[in-house]
Motif scaffolding. Sequence first.
Motif, mmCIF file in Angstrom:
data_model
loop_
_atom_site.group_PDB
_atom_site.id
_atom_site.type_symbol
_atom_site.label_atom_id
_atom_site.label_comp_id
_atom_site.label_asym_id
_atom_site.label_seq_id
_atom_site.Cartn_x
_atom_site.Cartn_y
_atom_site.Cartn_z
ATOM 1 N N TYR A 183 0.845 -1.190 0.000
ATOM 2 C CA TYR A 183 0.000 0.000 0.000
ATOM 3 C C TYR A 183 0.877 1.236 0.000
ATOM 4 O O TYR A 183 2.045 1.214 0.368
ATOM 5 N N ASN A 196 -0.043 5.632 0.653
ATOM 6 C CA ASN A 196 -1.102 6.615 0.852
ATOM 7 C C ASN A 196 -0.531 8.006 1.044
ATOM 8 O O ASN A 196 0.613 8.179 1.429
ATOM 9 N N SER A 198 -7.834 5.065 5.204
ATOM 10 C CA SER A 198 -6.625 4.237 5.163
ATOM 11 C C SER A 198 -5.602 4.665 6.207
ATOM 12 O O SER A 198 -4.848 3.837 6.715
ATOM 13 N N ARG A 228 -3.318 1.954 -3.538
ATOM 14 C CA ARG A 228 -2.958 3.334 -3.244
ATOM 15 C C ARG A 228 -4.177 4.067 -2.723
ATOM 16 O O ARG A 228 -5.249 4.021 -3.318
ATOM 17 N N PHE A 229 -3.992 4.737 -1.597
ATOM 18 C CA PHE A 229 -5.038 5.576 -1.016
ATOM 19 C C PHE A 229 -4.551 7.010 -1.074
ATOM 20 O O PHE A 229 -3.373 7.262 -0.925
ATOM 21 N N GLY A 230 -5.454 7.943 -1.259
ATOM 22 C CA GLY A 230 -5.021 9.314 -1.119
ATOM 23 C C GLY A 230 -5.552 10.252 -2.154
ATOM 24 O O GLY A 230 -6.688 10.135 -2.599
#
Length: 186
Positions: free
Chosen positions: A28, A30, A37, A81-83
Amino acid sequence: MATNEIKATTFENTKMNVRKLDWKEVFYTNCPLISASNVDQELGWTREEFKKIGVDYNYFRYHRETDWYPHYIHNQDNLIRFGGLFPPVHVQADIRRTRLLGVTHAPKEGGCMMVRSRDDLYTMQELKGKKIGISKSMNQVKNDWWRIQEHQGIELMLRINGMTMDDIELVEFPYADDWYNDPKML
């Protein structure tokens, strides 16, 4: 410094590195934005779920052979991927093999416009006819995230104050932005 004095980073002159694909590993990355997340990473809920099925779940830089590019261009298949909004939208526009499940937006964020202390400017209207600096990444591999943020901020501050981009002149400040695979940064 002129734009042509700074070497552009392109796919042709850049070697990118990611860990060899192994579906027993999921990674991951972020952004430090408002997202679930960030809570999950602190509490480890996703890690626990992957562990139940025998899959390791770690930060994408957990193994040092992966450079920083996957955060921006999604060139690692087993990456979540978070963000922020802009890299995923750019990746989707390039028709890369990725899925955009949602985007993060924090509409209550503030912004500011800085001027030199010696300038007699106190309101946005006083910027009419003035030059405003904006960065320009010379890295063509990834989107120019900082410039997007700066441009959006400038435009919104002008609009809130009854002005448009036609009321000012943008002046570009190019920079190399070439550290994503630099061994000193890895």
